[in-house]
Design an enzyme around this catalytic site. Structure first.
Site, mmCIF file in Angstrom:
data_model
loop_
_atom_site.group_PDB
_atom_site.id
_atom_site.type_symbol
_atom_site.label_atom_id
_atom_site.label_comp_id
_atom_site.label_asym_id
_atom_site.label_seq_id
_atom_site.Cartn_x
_atom_site.Cartn_y
_atom_site.Cartn_z
ATOM 1 C CG HIS A 179 -1.919 1.118 1.299
ATOM 2 N ND1 HIS A 179 -1.792 2.068 2.282
ATOM 3 C CD2 HIS A 179 -3.021 1.302 0.635
ATOM 4 C CE1 HIS A 179 -2.683 3.083 2.053
ATOM 5 N NE2 HIS A 179 -3.562 2.533 1.235
ATOM 6 C CD GLU A 205 -3.086 2.239 -2.861
ATOM 7 O OE1 GLU A 205 -4.008 2.961 -3.368
ATOM 8 O OE2 GLU A 205 -2.145 2.454 -2.322
ATOM 9 C CG HIS A 221 -3.018 9.528 -0.083
ATOM 10 N ND1 HIS A 221 -3.575 10.225 0.761
ATOM 11 C CD2 HIS A 221 -3.841 8.362 -0.335
ATOM 12 C CE1 HIS A 221 -4.669 9.902 1.185
ATOM 13 N NE2 HIS A 221 -4.789 8.601 0.462
#
Length: 255
Positions: free
Chosen positions: A18, A45, A60
């Site tokens: 992640h 990810e 992000h």
């Protein structure tokens, strides 16, 4: 039988790093990706925003503040502006095409975080020929609909929040549910607030629809074991070493 596509070409359960393994503090950087891939991760990810001049970049948040300590919105900055952003002397905002080119053997799970990133992301995937090794994700059902339209359903996708809610209700009541053909996985948290999502009924229902179930973001070894016992097909984690050890202990680690 589970939907098999080029993106899902590894034995389940899949192990996802992640943001490349955010627990180390350098999330969504080439350093983080290299570390996870060096451990044997084949699935990473990550997140995409687009700059003011239409360059899709790996990041992000909509702003730089949390990660870099500097002000500025990605959407308001040019790619040239971002090349000067450093943390500890290292560049921290890679371009999507750079990452895809650097690791052609890796499958990337790409969460498109804002509407402005939709068209630039699709254009990049087309230009670098990466359509078969990415899955496009978003919390926004409308954004996913645009991604599916622009890719003409030829790129694997997951589900937005409203679609996940419909999927969960359908699993509880045994109702039929039609989904876009490009949907190959339900990528969900174990629960939304106090409402459980990933139980055996949900997993079995998704499997009957031909969907894999990938759960995020799981960092505790006991919870990883519990989810694997429920039959999930993939786990996303910030603690890449912990998940690797759990998979190894169960004979799942194929790197």
């Amino acid at each position: 039988m589970l939907n098999r596509c080029a993106y899902l070409d590894a034995p389940a359960p899949l192990a996802f790093a992640h943001r490349g393994g955010a627990a180390e503090g350098d999330e969504n950087t080439t350093t983080a990706f290299a570390r996870a891939i060096g451990l044997g991760y084949r699935y990473v990810e990550t997140d995409v925003h687009a700059t003011a001049d239409g360059v899709p970049v790996i990041f992000h948040d909509p702003t730089l503040a949390r990660v870099t300590g500097t002000a500025g919105r990605i959407a308001d900055l040019s790619w040239a502006d971002l090349t000067s952003v450093r943390v500890g002397g290292a560049a921290v905002v890679p371009r999507l095409d750079e990452v895809l080119d650097a690791w052609p053997q890796v499958r990337f799970n790409i969460d498109v975080k804002a509407d402005g990133g939709v068209a630039p992301t699709v254009a990049t995937l087309t230009r670098v020929g990466a359509a078969d090794r990415v899955l496009l994700a978003s919390f926004s059902d409308a954004r996913l609909a645009r991604l599916r339209a622009l890719t003409e359903g030829r790129v694997a996708t997951s589900l937005g929040m409203r679609a996940v809610a419909r999927l969960r209700l359908a699993s509880l009541h045994g109702r039929p549910l039609r989904l876009p053909p490009s949907v190959v996985a339900a990528q969900v948290p174990p629960r939304y607030g106090r409402v459980p999502v990933v139980d055996r009924r949900f997993v079995d229902y998704c499997h009957r629809l031909g969907l894999q179930v990938h759960v995020w973001t799981i960092d505790d070894a006991d919870q990883m074991h519990d989810l694997l016992d429920r039959g999930v097909d993939g786990i996303m984690t910030d603690h890449v070493g912990v998940l690797r050890d759990v998979y190894r202990s169960r004979g799942h680690w194929t790197a």
